[in-house]
Structures are given as structure tokens and as C-alpha cells.
Scaffold this motif. Structure first.
Motif, PDB file in Angstrom:
ATOM      1  N   THR A   1      -7.993   6.993  -1.196  1.00 29.60           N
ATOM      2  CA  THR A   1      -8.384   5.671  -0.960  1.00 29.60           C
ATOM      3  C   THR A   1      -7.611   4.927  -0.406  1.00 29.60           C
ATOM      4  O   THR A   1      -7.919   4.133   0.597  1.00 29.60           O
ATOM      5  CB  THR A   1      -8.569   5.064  -2.600  1.00 29.60           C
ATOM      6  OG1 THR A   1      -9.718   5.974  -3.319  1.00 29.60           O
ATOM      7  CG2 THR A   1      -9.092   3.442  -2.526  1.00 29.60           C
ATOM      8  N   LEU A   2      -6.066   5.020  -0.695  1.00 24.88           N
ATOM      9  CA  LEU A   2      -4.917   4.200   0.017  1.00 24.88           C
ATOM     10  C   LEU A   2      -5.065   4.597   1.682  1.00 24.88           C
ATOM     11  O   LEU A   2      -4.510   3.543   2.303  1.00 24.88           O
ATOM     12  CB  LEU A   2      -3.591   4.317  -0.730  1.00 24.88           C
ATOM     13  CG  LEU A   2      -3.535   3.847  -2.180  1.00 24.88           C
ATOM     14  CD1 LEU A   2      -2.273   4.481  -2.810  1.00 24.88           C
ATOM     15  CD2 LEU A   2      -3.464   2.241  -2.038  1.00 24.88           C
TER      16      LEU A   2
ATOM     17  N   GLU B   1       0.992   4.158  -2.642  1.00 23.81           N
ATOM     18  CA  GLU B   1       0.841   5.594  -2.365  1.00 23.81           C
ATOM     19  C   GLU B   1       2.040   6.466  -2.902  1.00 23.81           C
ATOM     20  O   GLU B   1       1.592   7.561  -3.539  1.00 23.81           O
ATOM     21  CB  GLU B   1       0.900   5.661  -0.639  1.00 23.81           C
ATOM     22  CG  GLU B   1       0.536   7.092  -0.360  1.00 23.81           C
ATOM     23  CD  GLU B   1       0.826   7.275   1.356  1.00 23.81           C
ATOM     24  OE1 GLU B   1       0.071   7.702   1.792  1.00 23.81           O
ATOM     25  OE2 GLU B   1       1.740   6.519   1.983  1.00 23.81           O
TER      26      GLU B   1
ATOM     27  N   LEU C   1       0.686  -1.232  -0.164  1.00 19.82           N
ATOM     28  CA  LEU C   1      -0.074  -0.060   0.116  1.00 19.82           C
ATOM     29  C   LEU C   1       0.769   1.259  -0.084  1.00 19.82           C
ATOM     30  O   LEU C   1       0.609   2.280  -0.755  1.00 19.82           O
ATOM     31  CB  LEU C   1      -0.887   0.048   1.247  1.00 19.82           C
ATOM     32  CG  LEU C   1      -1.834  -1.011   1.282  1.00 19.82           C
ATOM     33  CD1 LEU C   1      -2.806  -0.857   2.525  1.00 19.82           C
ATOM     34  CD2 LEU C   1      -2.979  -0.788  -0.080  1.00 19.82           C
TER      35      LEU C   1
ATOM     36  N   LYS D   1      -7.426   5.189   3.617  1.00 26.68           N
ATOM     37  CA  LYS D   1      -8.470   4.286   3.980  1.00 26.68           C
ATOM     38  C   LYS D   1      -8.016   2.876   4.239  1.00 26.68           C
ATOM     39  O   LYS D   1      -8.198   2.384   5.202  1.00 26.68           O
ATOM     40  CB  LYS D   1      -9.687   4.353   3.201  1.00 26.68           C
ATOM     41  CG  LYS D   1     -10.398   5.901   3.295  1.00 26.68           C
ATOM     42  CD  LYS D   1     -11.618   5.944   2.317  1.00 26.68           C
ATOM     43  CE  LYS D   1     -11.999   7.460   2.323  1.00 26.68           C
ATOM     44  NZ  LYS D   1     -13.288   7.495   1.462  1.00 26.68           N
ATOM     45  N   GLU D   2      -7.479   2.326   3.059  1.00 26.67           N
ATOM     46  CA  GLU D   2      -6.893   1.050   3.035  1.00 26.67           C
ATOM     47  C   GLU D   2      -5.859   1.166   4.207  1.00 26.67           C
ATOM     48  O   GLU D   2      -5.792  -0.231   4.779  1.00 26.67           O
ATOM     49  CB  GLU D   2      -6.426   0.718   1.712  1.00 26.67           C
ATOM     50  CG  GLU D   2      -7.478   0.394   0.818  1.00 26.67           C
ATOM     51  CD  GLU D   2      -7.086   0.230  -0.678  1.00 26.67           C
ATOM     52  OE1 GLU D   2      -5.892  -0.732  -0.903  1.00 26.67           O
ATOM     53  OE2 GLU D   2      -7.624   0.642  -1.714  1.00 26.67           O
ATOM     54  N   LYS D   3      -4.886   1.997   4.247  1.00 24.44           N
ATOM     55  CA  LYS D   3      -3.859   1.704   5.294  1.00 24.44           C
ATOM     56  C   LYS D   3      -4.216   1.763   6.647  1.00 24.44           C
ATOM     57  O   LYS D   3      -3.882   1.043   7.662  1.00 24.44           O
ATOM     58  CB  LYS D   3      -3.035   2.956   5.173  1.00 24.44           C
ATOM     59  CG  LYS D   3      -2.012   2.790   4.063  1.00 24.44           C
ATOM     60  CD  LYS D   3      -0.807   4.011   3.887  1.00 24.44           C
ATOM     61  CE  LYS D   3      -1.117   5.293   4.504  1.00 24.44           C
ATOM     62  NZ  LYS D   3      -0.181   6.380   4.344  1.00 24.44           N
ATOM     63  N   TYR D   4      -5.328   2.632   6.882  1.00 23.19           N
ATOM     64  CA  TYR D   4      -6.102   2.854   8.239  1.00 23.19           C
ATOM     65  C   TYR D   4      -6.544   1.303   8.571  1.00 23.19           C
ATOM     66  O   TYR D   4      -6.362   0.719   9.831  1.00 23.19           O
ATOM     67  CB  TYR D   4      -7.159   3.837   8.449  1.00 23.19           C
ATOM     68  CG  TYR D   4      -7.931   3.860   9.527  1.00 23.19           C
ATOM     69  CD1 TYR D   4      -7.030   4.611  10.481  1.00 23.19           C
ATOM     70  CD2 TYR D   4      -9.125   3.238   9.654  1.00 23.19           C
ATOM     71  CE1 TYR D   4      -7.737   4.419  11.902  1.00 23.19           C
ATOM     72  CE2 TYR D   4      -9.551   3.334  10.918  1.00 23.19           C
ATOM     73  CZ  TYR D   4      -9.121   4.162  11.964  1.00 23.19           C
ATOM     74  OH  TYR D   4      -9.612   4.307  13.255  1.00 23.19           O
ATOM     75  N   THR D   5      -7.344   0.692   7.451  1.00 25.60           N
ATOM     76  CA  THR D   5      -7.752  -0.553   7.819  1.00 25.60           C
ATOM     77  C   THR D   5      -6.796  -1.824   8.003  1.00 25.60           C
ATOM     78  O   THR D   5      -6.994  -2.250   8.919  1.00 25.60           O
ATOM     79  CB  THR D   5      -8.593  -1.200   6.679  1.00 25.60           C
ATOM     80  OG1 THR D   5      -9.496  -0.048   6.483  1.00 25.60           O
ATOM     81  CG2 THR D   5      -9.360  -2.617   7.014  1.00 25.60           C
ATOM     82  N   GLN D   6      -5.679  -1.672   7.223  1.00 25.98           N
ATOM     83  CA  GLN D   6      -4.535  -2.499   7.625  1.00 25.98           C
ATOM     84  C   GLN D   6      -3.847  -2.373   8.905  1.00 25.98           C
ATOM     85  O   GLN D   6      -3.718  -3.440   9.596  1.00 25.98           O
ATOM     86  CB  GLN D   6      -3.657  -2.480   6.328  1.00 25.98           C
ATOM     87  CG  GLN D   6      -2.415  -3.467   6.373  1.00 25.98           C
ATOM     88  CD  GLN D   6      -3.117  -4.886   6.242  1.00 25.98           C
ATOM     89  OE1 GLN D   6      -4.042  -5.136   5.301  1.00 25.98           O
ATOM     90  NE2 GLN D   6      -2.407  -5.775   6.683  1.00 25.98           N
TER      91      GLN D   6
ATOM     92  N   LYS E   1      -6.121  -3.949  11.593  1.00 25.95           N
ATOM     93  CA  LYS E   1      -5.971  -5.422  11.609  1.00 25.95           C
ATOM     94  C   LYS E   1      -4.616  -5.743  12.353  1.00 25.95           C
ATOM     95  O   LYS E   1      -4.578  -6.774  13.119  1.00 25.95           O
ATOM     96  CB  LYS E   1      -5.960  -6.080  10.181  1.00 25.95           C
ATOM     97  CG  LYS E   1      -7.103  -5.800   9.538  1.00 25.95           C
ATOM     98  CD  LYS E   1      -7.015  -6.285   8.204  1.00 25.95           C
ATOM     99  CE  LYS E   1      -8.396  -6.140   7.351  1.00 25.95           C
ATOM    100  NZ  LYS E   1      -8.337  -6.723   5.816  1.00 25.95           N
TER     101      LYS E   1
END
Length: 160
Positions: free
Chosen positions: A42-43, A28, A24, A45-50, A53
Motif C-alpha cells: 500500500t505504501l 514503510e 511514508l 503505491k502511495e509513494k509512487y503517487t507522491q 506529484k
């Protein structure tokens, strides 16, 4: 030791999670270079989700470490040494006698260093982009042109 194997599984999942985070960050960087604001958003948000986890996996690893320490401290050791939850992976490898932990440690260390370097590079790109936009806005304001922003929203930043 069943708990040690569970810890190993969690560490493997963390490795996969850090690999995904690294990918990611590479995307970015590409989006920052291309000035693709939607891609960066978008990335983010994906980084935040990752990272969420990864935090959950870390909490699970700590829970398992606590369980392992309780199991080991309950058995009298030859050297009288008591263990704590914050022991490192090398100590874990020594105690369990499992050399797989050394390989996991090396891989994690390498991956985290790569993530740190890429993250620092991306910070530089973001800072330069911010300065570029700021200078252009100031230039336009100097000549009485006040740009209207089509995409409005909350923009939080620290001015240097």
C-alpha cells in the motif's frame, strides 16, 4: 517580481510533498520491520503517487524558472551576466534579493538528506528480508518441501 513569488509557492508545495514522502518512508520502515507485506504494498503505491506529484511540481518550477530567466535576461544587467534555468536557489536569492529563498534552500536540503538516509535504511531492510525469504525457500527445497504460495503475482528482484 511576481514570478519569484510563484516559484516560492511551488517550492513550498515541494517542501510539503517531501515531508509527506518522508512520513511514508517512516511508515514503510515500520512495516518492513513488522514484516507487514500488505502495508508495504500500500505504501509503495502511495509513494509512487507522491513522487508523481513531486515531478509535476518540479516541472512547474522549471517552467517558472524559464519564465523568470527570460524576464531577467530581457533587462540589461549591470555586470552583463546572463542567467540560465538551472541556477541554484542561492543565485535565485541573490537575483531577487529575497532572503526567504535561503531558508527554503536550507529546509529542502535537510529534508532531502533525511529522505536519502531513510531510503537507504529501508533498502537494507528490504535486502535482508529478501535474503531471509530466499534462504528459507532454499532450505525447504533442500528437504523436498516446495512451498505453494497463496498470494501469487509477479515478483521482480535482483538476486545478489
Amino acid at each position: 517580481m511576481k514570478t519569484a513569488n510563484e516559484i516560492k509557492k511551488v517550492l513550498s508545495l515541494q517542501i510539503e510533498g517531501y515531508k509527506a514522502l518522508f512520513e511514508l518512508l517512516k511508515k514503510e520502515r515500520e512495516n518492513l520491520v513488522d514484516f507487514n507485506e500488505q502495508g508495504v504494498e500500500t505504501l509503495a503505491k502511495e509513494k509512487y503517487t507522491q513522487t508523481l506529484k513531486l515531478r509535476l511540481l518540479e516541472e512547474e518550477r522549471l517552467r517558472l524558472m524559464k519564465k523568470l530567466v527570460t524576464e531577467i535576461n530581457g533587462v540589461p544587467s549591470k555586470n552583463g551576466r546572463k542567467l540560465s534555468v538551472d541556477m541554484n536557489i542561492n543565485t535565485l536569492a541573490e537575483i531577487t534579493g529575497d532572503s526567504d529563498f535561503n531558508g527554503i534552500r536550507t529546509l529542502l536540503k535537510s529534508l532531502l538528506q533525511s529522505i536519502d538516509e531513510l531510503n537507504e535504511f529501508n533498502k537494507v531492510l528490504i535486502d535482508r528480508s529478501f535474503k531471509y525469504v530466499w534462504n528459507n525457500i532454499n532450505f525447504l527445497n533442500l528437504y523436498g518441501v516446495y512451498p505453494s504460495f497463496v498470494n501469487t503475482g509477479v515478483f521482480l528482484a535482483k538476486k545478489a
